[in-house]
Write a protein that holds these residues in place. Structure first.
Motif, PDB file in Angstrom:
ATOM      1  N   LEU A  22      47.345  56.223  34.360  1.00 52.51           N
ATOM      2  CA  LEU A  22      48.236  57.342  34.096  1.00 52.51           C
ATOM      3  C   LEU A  22      49.688  57.035  34.450  1.00 52.51           C
ATOM      4  N   ILE A  23      49.921  56.304  35.517  1.00 60.27           N
ATOM      5  CA  ILE A  23      51.288  56.026  35.941  1.00 60.27           C
ATOM      6  C   ILE A  23      51.990  55.133  34.930  1.00 60.27           C
ATOM      7  N   ARG A  24      51.353  54.034  34.544  1.00 56.36           N
ATOM      8  CA  ARG A  24      51.969  53.148  33.556  1.00 56.36           C
ATOM      9  C   ARG A  24      52.165  53.872  32.224  1.00 56.36           C
ATOM     10  N   SER A  25      51.206  54.694  31.827  1.00 56.82           N
ATOM     11  CA  SER A  25      51.338  55.419  30.566  1.00 56.82           C
ATOM     12  C   SER A  25      52.455  56.459  30.632  1.00 56.82           C
ATOM     13  N   ARG A  41      49.685  55.885  49.329  1.00 55.56           N
ATOM     14  CA  ARG A  41      50.901  56.594  48.933  1.00 55.56           C
ATOM     15  C   ARG A  41      51.845  55.691  48.142  1.00 55.56           C
ATOM     16  N   HIS A  42      51.712  54.384  48.326  1.00 54.91           N
ATOM     17  CA  HIS A  42      52.585  53.428  47.639  1.00 54.91           C
ATOM     18  C   HIS A  42      51.882  52.834  46.415  1.00 54.91           C
ATOM     19  N   LEU A  43      51.096  53.652  45.760  1.00 57.54           N
ATOM     20  CA  LEU A  43      50.288  53.188  44.630  1.00 57.54           C
ATOM     21  C   LEU A  43      51.126  52.520  43.548  1.00 57.54           C
ATOM     22  N   GLU A  44      52.310  53.046  43.279  1.00 59.62           N
ATOM     23  CA  GLU A  44      53.140  52.448  42.217  1.00 59.62           C
ATOM     24  C   GLU A  44      53.481  50.992  42.536  1.00 59.62           C
ATOM     25  N   GLU A  45      53.783  50.701  43.789  1.00 62.11           N
ATOM     26  CA  GLU A  45      54.057  49.320  44.175  1.00 62.11           C
ATOM     27  C   GLU A  45      52.805  48.463  44.035  1.00 62.11           C
ATOM     28  N   HIS A  46      51.656  49.027  44.361  1.00 57.10           N
ATOM     29  CA  HIS A  46      50.414  48.244  44.302  1.00 57.10           C
ATOM     30  C   HIS A  46      50.031  47.892  42.864  1.00 57.10           C
ATOM     31  N   LEU A  47      50.454  48.715  41.903  1.00 57.36           N
ATOM     32  CA  LEU A  47      50.150  48.405  40.502  1.00 57.36           C
ATOM     33  C   LEU A  47      50.878  47.138  40.059  1.00 57.36           C
ATOM     34  N   PHE A  48      52.059  46.900  40.611  1.00 55.99           N
ATOM     35  CA  PHE A  48      52.725  45.634  40.333  1.00 55.99           C
ATOM     36  C   PHE A  48      52.125  44.513  41.172  1.00 55.99           C
TER      37      PHE A  48
END
Length: 413
Positions: A321-324, A110-117
């Motif tokens: 997709l999130i970064r884009s 659920r915290h995928l956005e944090e994991h991308l960093f």
């Protein structure tokens, strides 16, 4: 009266684009604009409503079945998702297996956005940067998003925002430069007939070629010939793949203006940001770029300084997709469309999900064929109608049966 760059762009994009742009970042100092774009990019993207309990990632595996590579994810509670990589998995798998997958194991999806960093920092991955890092990150992101979408019964687009379209108009792209102008035009006609596309893209220049053409005189002959052969109802795009310095790019751009092409892609070497801006400022035809970019900060500079007119992150090369989506939000704040570049193969499926939820995508998205190969992976099957691709309606990416696809797949260690 000469057509200004903005008036030309308004003509191809339609009034809705410019109405949206008027609500974006206020004109002012460069510092204020950069800060406004930073704020636009920092807003949360992923909607995890309905996922009230942790979704802990138990396993991530790279699998191969024939020429297809998959990233398969499973949570501790048995949920699963699948991503289809691009062909670069054949040589980027050590980075995926050793430097990307380990970071995600045991973490709450659920915290995928944090994991991308976090994966950017993991084991100093930031020292890699570029396509070699961000392709593997994208594949893991695609798989996790597919899993989350399946869990809550929402498509990839619905995880990223509000779906605004169910059909995505496309141009069909030729990747060839070894052809004569006559051969290329014949091939473009075949592509139009095969797909029902209302637009095409062809290659100009020699590709990273310091002004050299692929064949002597090919570009100068191909541009007017394409318009004559395809007629006024087929829209034209041209991609230089970093072929030119600014003076030559401007000369080729003028030829494209004469045939009323839709846009001119990557006229100068992709990392020559100021030179690309010089070309964009000199031409009426919109200039597109960004497929090789991996830095949000350089995208921010390009958008703030109008270094291009159309922003083109690649959904694989840029990391998913999130970064884009963050790039698209910055572009929208400045009244600019985001028309993503795609890798071949299955990449068009991720493109149409991105396009389903991104308000301003420009007139057409890229399609490099492949629907026949993947059509029946989906229920309902993938479909083209009147020059547009239907967005998959199933949960996640929309693949019907994961088990069927990976039954004979072998792990790639």
């Amino acid at each position: 009266m000469p057509i200004s760059r903005r008036r030309w762009f308004r003509w191809i994009a339609g009034p809705g684009v410019w109405a949206a742009g008027a609500r974006g970042v206020e004109a002012g100092s460069e510092e204020a604009t950069m800060e406004g774009l930073k704020e636009a990019a920092q807003q949360p993207v992923l909607d995890v409503s309905g996922l009230d309990s942790p979704v802990v990632i138990d396993s991530l595996r790279l699998l191969r079945s024939g020429r297809d590579f998959f990233v398969h994810v499973r949570s501790r509670n048995g949920a699963e998702g699948l991503a289809v990589t691009n062909s670069r998995a054949t040589y980027l798998y050590p980075i995926l297996n050793q430097l990307v997958i380990p970071h995600f194991l045991g973490k709450d999806a659920r915290h995928l956005e944090e994991h991308l960093f976090g994966v950017y920092r993991y084991r100093s991955n930031y020292k890699l940067q570029g396509l070699a890092l961000w392709c593997p990150v994208a594949w893991v992101e695609f798989a996790i998003l597919d899993m989350l979408g399946r869990m809550v019964g929402r498509s990839l687009g619905q995880l990223l925002g509000t779906v605004v379209r169910r059909w995505v108009p496309f141009y069909v792209a030729s990747g060839r430069r070894e052809t004569t102008p006559e051969e290329e035009v014949e091939y473009l006609q075949q592509l139009v007939h095969q797909t029902g596309a209302h637009a095409v893209k062809f290659r100009v220049g020699g590709r990273m070629s310091r002004n050299a053409d692929a064949l002597p005189g090919r570009t100068e002959r191909l541009i007017p010939l394409a318009r004559r052969a395809l007629g006024p109802r087929i829209d034209l795009h041209a991609d230089a793949n970093s072929s030119y310095d600014p003076p030559q790019a401007i000369r080729v751009g003028r030829l494209l203006e004469e045939v009323e092409a839709i846009y001119f892609e990557e006229p100068c070497p992709f990392d020559h940001l100021e030179e690309t801006k010089r070309v964009a400022d000199a031409l009426r035809i919109p200039v597109a770029g960004g497929e090789q970019e991996y830095s949000q900060w350089r995208f921010r500079w390009t958008i703030a300084n109008r270094g291009v007119d159309i922003v083109q992150p690649d959904l694989h090369y840029y990391g998913g997709l999130i970064r884009s989506t963050r790039v698209a939000r910055m572009a929208a704040a400045m009244g600019m469309p985001t028309t993503v570049h795609i890798s071949g193969g299955f990449g068009f499926v991720y493109m149409i999900h991105f396009a389903s939820v991104t308000p301003d995508i420009g007139p057409y998205q890229e399609y490099k064929l492949g629907l026949e190969r993947y059509r029946d992976w989906f229920d309902p099957p993938l479909e083209i109608r009147e020059g547009a691709l239907r967005v998959p309606s199933g949960p996640g990416v929309g693949i019907r049966q994961i088990e069927e696809l990976i039954r004979d797949a072998k792990p790639v260690p």
